[in-house]
Design a protein around this motif. Structure first.
Motif, PDB file in Angstrom:
ATOM      1  N   UNK A 265       0.678  -1.262   0.009  1.00  0.00           N
ATOM      2  CA  UNK A 265       0.077  -0.059   0.109  1.00  0.00           C
ATOM      3  C   UNK A 265       0.793   1.127   0.033  1.00  0.00           C
ATOM      4  N   UNK A 266       0.493   1.998  -0.864  1.00  0.00           N
ATOM      5  CA  UNK A 266       1.531   3.361  -1.123  1.00  0.00           C
ATOM      6  C   UNK A 266       2.522   3.401  -2.060  1.00  0.00           C
ATOM      7  N   UNK A 267       2.922   2.011  -2.485  1.00  0.00           N
ATOM      8  CA  UNK A 267       3.630   1.928  -3.567  1.00  0.00           C
ATOM      9  C   UNK A 267       3.148   2.697  -4.937  1.00  0.00           C
ATOM     10  N   UNK A 268       3.893   2.991  -5.736  1.00  0.00           N
ATOM     11  CA  UNK A 268       3.514   3.938  -6.814  1.00  0.00           C
ATOM     12  C   UNK A 268       3.863   3.167  -8.214  1.00  0.00           C
ATOM     13  N   UNK A 269       2.920   3.219  -9.120  1.00  0.00           N
ATOM     14  CA  UNK A 269       2.972   2.675 -10.368  1.00  0.00           C
ATOM     15  C   UNK A 269       2.819   3.770 -11.415  1.00  0.00           C
ATOM     16  N   UNK A 270       3.884   3.950 -12.490  1.00  0.00           N
ATOM     17  CA  UNK A 270       3.674   4.906 -13.635  1.00  0.00           C
ATOM     18  C   UNK A 270       2.789   4.517 -14.643  1.00  0.00           C
ATOM     19  N   UNK A 271       1.912   4.918 -15.212  1.00  0.00           N
ATOM     20  CA  UNK A 271       1.203   4.415 -16.498  1.00  0.00           C
ATOM     21  C   UNK A 271       0.862   5.713 -17.302  1.00  0.00           C
ATOM     22  N   UNK A 272       0.502   5.520 -18.556  1.00  0.00           N
ATOM     23  CA  UNK A 272       0.589   6.829 -19.381  1.00  0.00           C
ATOM     24  C   UNK A 272      -0.897   7.019 -19.590  1.00  0.00           C
ATOM     25  N   UNK A 273      -1.199   8.286 -20.180  1.00  0.00           N
ATOM     26  CA  UNK A 273      -2.445   8.894 -20.429  1.00  0.00           C
ATOM     27  C   UNK A 273      -3.198   8.052 -21.773  1.00  0.00           C
ATOM     28  N   UNK A 274      -2.333   7.221 -22.326  1.00  0.00           N
ATOM     29  CA  UNK A 274      -2.769   6.663 -23.803  1.00  0.00           C
ATOM     30  C   UNK A 274      -2.764   5.342 -23.441  1.00  0.00           C
ATOM     31  N   UNK A 275      -2.925   4.765 -22.322  1.00  0.00           N
ATOM     32  CA  UNK A 275      -2.893   3.268 -22.317  1.00  0.00           C
ATOM     33  C   UNK A 275      -4.535   2.631 -22.660  1.00  0.00           C
ATOM     34  N   UNK A 276      -4.327   1.622 -23.056  1.00  0.00           N
ATOM     35  CA  UNK A 276      -5.626   0.847 -23.293  1.00  0.00           C
ATOM     36  C   UNK A 276      -6.333   0.469 -21.950  1.00  0.00           C
TER      37      UNK A 276
ATOM     38  N   UNK B  12      -4.468  -0.373  -2.276  1.00  0.00           N
ATOM     39  CA  UNK B  12      -3.836   0.920  -1.811  1.00  0.00           C
ATOM     40  C   UNK B  12      -2.815   1.289  -2.791  1.00  0.00           C
ATOM     41  N   UNK B  13      -2.452   0.716  -3.866  1.00  0.00           N
ATOM     42  CA  UNK B  13      -1.178   0.800  -4.591  1.00  0.00           C
ATOM     43  C   UNK B  13      -1.726   2.293  -5.404  1.00  0.00           C
ATOM     44  N   UNK B  14      -1.012   3.050  -5.579  1.00  0.00           N
ATOM     45  CA  UNK B  14      -1.066   4.337  -6.053  1.00  0.00           C
ATOM     46  C   UNK B  14      -0.909   4.260  -7.647  1.00  0.00           C
ATOM     47  N   UNK B  15      -1.715   4.534  -8.559  1.00  0.00           N
ATOM     48  CA  UNK B  15      -1.446   4.718  -9.911  1.00  0.00           C
ATOM     49  C   UNK B  15      -1.368   6.155 -10.484  1.00  0.00           C
ATOM     50  N   UNK B  16      -0.108   6.479 -11.026  1.00  0.00           N
ATOM     51  CA  UNK B  16       0.169   7.902 -11.441  1.00  0.00           C
ATOM     52  C   UNK B  16       0.183   8.030 -12.887  1.00  0.00           C
TER      53      UNK B  16
ATOM     54  N   UNK C 210       8.876   9.033  -8.133  1.00  0.00           N
ATOM     55  CA  UNK C 210       9.036   9.515  -6.679  1.00  0.00           C
ATOM     56  C   UNK C 210       9.783   8.583  -5.911  1.00  0.00           C
ATOM     57  N   UNK C 211      10.109   8.599  -4.594  1.00  0.00           N
ATOM     58  CA  UNK C 211      10.893   7.613  -3.927  1.00  0.00           C
ATOM     59  C   UNK C 211      10.142   6.275  -3.909  1.00  0.00           C
ATOM     60  N   UNK C 212       8.713   6.600  -3.892  1.00  0.00           N
ATOM     61  CA  UNK C 212       7.740   5.258  -3.930  1.00  0.00           C
ATOM     62  C   UNK C 212       7.456   4.623  -5.006  1.00  0.00           C
ATOM     63  N   UNK C 213       8.015   5.106  -6.260  1.00  0.00           N
ATOM     64  CA  UNK C 213       7.593   4.534  -7.518  1.00  0.00           C
ATOM     65  C   UNK C 213       8.488   3.153  -7.698  1.00  0.00           C
ATOM     66  N   UNK C 214       7.619   2.166  -7.989  1.00  0.00           N
ATOM     67  CA  UNK C 214       8.210   0.848  -8.098  1.00  0.00           C
ATOM     68  C   UNK C 214       8.048   0.124  -9.746  1.00  0.00           C
TER      69      UNK C 214
END
Ligand SMILES: Cc1ncc(COP(=O)(O)O)c(C=O)c1O
Length: 431
Positions: free
Chosen positions: A154-165, A180-184, A207-211
């Motif tokens: 919980x609180x770990x972050x994942x980056x996706x993009x605005x153009x994902x399917x 509670x994973x954060x999706x940025x 960020x430091x929480x991005x995994x």
């Protein structure tokens, strides 16, 4: 030549050619009953399949003869689902017939073909080791498996993009709600900006929480992300890189080892011309400590067991081998050149139509087969319906990423005449 390619024995290649030569069913190779071998064997009359010398329509006439689409229909929606050639259709039918006639033998023959021919053939084509691939029903399943496989708190972050399917986005939303994973979301403009800007947008979002970072190789609109560079950035920052390759494989050569991603999810029923309900998940060997199965408590890095357990559609999976042989015989470079030839023709014809704005980028930023554009004062959804009704065609709208666009996706079997017919209908369509 990659290790995977070099490691793939020549016997396998000969087997694949033989299977293709058997054409309609490859039934003899499966030990199928003679009636299955005869059924639908129209391909016996076809010219032998070989790589065409050029990119023009006439060069591809013999290849086109292998497809079953109704004459007169311009199927220009290949990014949605591809049309398998008749050999693939027949291989599926022959496989089901074999299982119906001799269930135990049919199933074990199909299983052997999947293990000895299909998976090694895919591994060879995409430059990986066979044990790095898991067959799935589609890219969505593979995307789900790769996303749920990453250990996150919980609180770990994942980056996706605005153009994902949605298939790339939904598994993360699921984890957001459940764990509670954060999706940025990294906003990537369309048309695509230069590579440096894309990379700096990713860098700014870490960020430091991005995994992990999870993004498409080719977007639904046909934009080509700088996938190697994004994976390189992820590696530098110690992040897991997960790629959605649904729109990439089958349109141009893809070397999964060189891309440098940890996992890659594939549809085989789009540009690869395999039967509907096929795809695979690639997880690189040295990422198995970071991407784990959701199914098998006893899984090990040697036996990662990524796939869901249970009976699979063996005939459908076995027929992937026929599609791989078909595409490999043509060569992915030739497929890319032909797709590019057709989309270049489309782009030059669109330039003659008043009010059209092309949204696809230059060659290094667009996939060969998919083109998106807008026409002034034209609602894309209404226009798609009107054009499909006025000429026998299949096209798609692209009302996303801030656009009111139409998407045309051309594969090897399309023709410039079909493209012209579409452009003329577009020119006539208003409002
Ligand atoms: C970019 C992208 N990802 C994933 C998918 C889902 O593919 P599948 O239908 O094989 O699950 C699609 C389908 O159009 C797609 O375009």
């Amino acid at each position: 030549m990659t290790g995977a390619r070099a490691g793939n024995d020549r016997r396998g290649l000969m087997d694949r050619r033989e299977w293709l030569r058997l054409g309609a069913t490859g039934a003899a190779a499966l030990g199928l009953p003679a009636c299955a071998a005869r059924e639908g064997d129209a391909s016996a009359e076809l010219p032998p399949l070989r790589a065409p010398a050029g990119t023009g329509d006439a060069d591809w006439d013999d290849v086109r003869a292998n497809f079953l689409v109704e004459p007169g229909t311009a199927y220009l929606n290949n990014a949605s689902i591809g049309m398998p050639p008749r050999q693939v259709v027949d291989a599926v039918a022959a496989g089901y017939r074999a299982m119906a006639e001799l269930p135990a033998r049919g199933r074990s023959d199909l299983g052997a073909r999947i293990a000895e021919h299909v998976v090694p053939g895919l591994a060879d084509l995409f430059s990986v080791q066979p044990d790095e691939l898991t067959l799935t029903r589609n890219a969505s399943e593979a995307l789900h498996l790769q996303s749920i496989g990453v250990a996150l708190s919980s609180g770990d972050e994942v980056l996706i993009t605005s153009q994902e399917h949605p298939a790339g986005r939904r598994p993360w939303e699921f984890r957001q709600v459940r764990e509670g994973v954060r999706v940025n979301e990294v906003f990537i403009p369309s048309p695509l900006p230069p590579e440096e800007e894309i990379l700096s947008r990713f860098e700014d979002a870490i960020t430091p929480r991005t995994r992990a970072v999870a993004f498409c190789h080719v977007t639904r609109g046909g934009h080509l992300y700088p996938v190697e560079a994004i994976c390189g950035l992820a590696r530098e920052r110690g992040l897991v890189s997960l790629v959605d390759g649904a729109q990439a494989v089958g349109q141009f050569p893809v070397d999964l080892t060189s891309l440098g991603c940890d996992a890659y999810s594939v549809s085989l029923h789009k540009w690869m011309l395999a039967p509907a309900g096929t795809g695979f998940l690639f997880v690189r060997r040295d990422a198995r400590d970071r991407i784990r199965t959701a199914f098998a408590p006893d899984a090990t890095p040697e036996q990662p067991q990524f796939g869901p357990p249970g009976t699979a559609a063996f005939p459908v999976r076995a027929a992937i081998g026929t599609a791989v042989d078909f595409v490999a015989t043509l060569g992915l470079e030739a497929v890319e050149a032909r797709c590019r030839f057709l989309s270049d023709h489309l782009k030059s014809r669109l330039a003659e139509v008043n009010g059209v704005t092309l949204l696809s980028g230059a060659r290094d930023r667009s996939a060969p087969g998919s083109t998106i554009f807008e026409k002034e004062d034209l609602d894309a959804v209404a226009a798609v319906g009107a054009i499909e009704a006025s000429i026998s065609s299949h096209i798609d709208e692209h009302q996303r990423d801030g656009h009111n666009a139409i998407r045309i996706s051309t594969h090897i079997y399309n023709t410039t005449e079909q493209v012209d017919r579409f452009v003329e209908a577009l020119a006539r369509t208003t409002g």
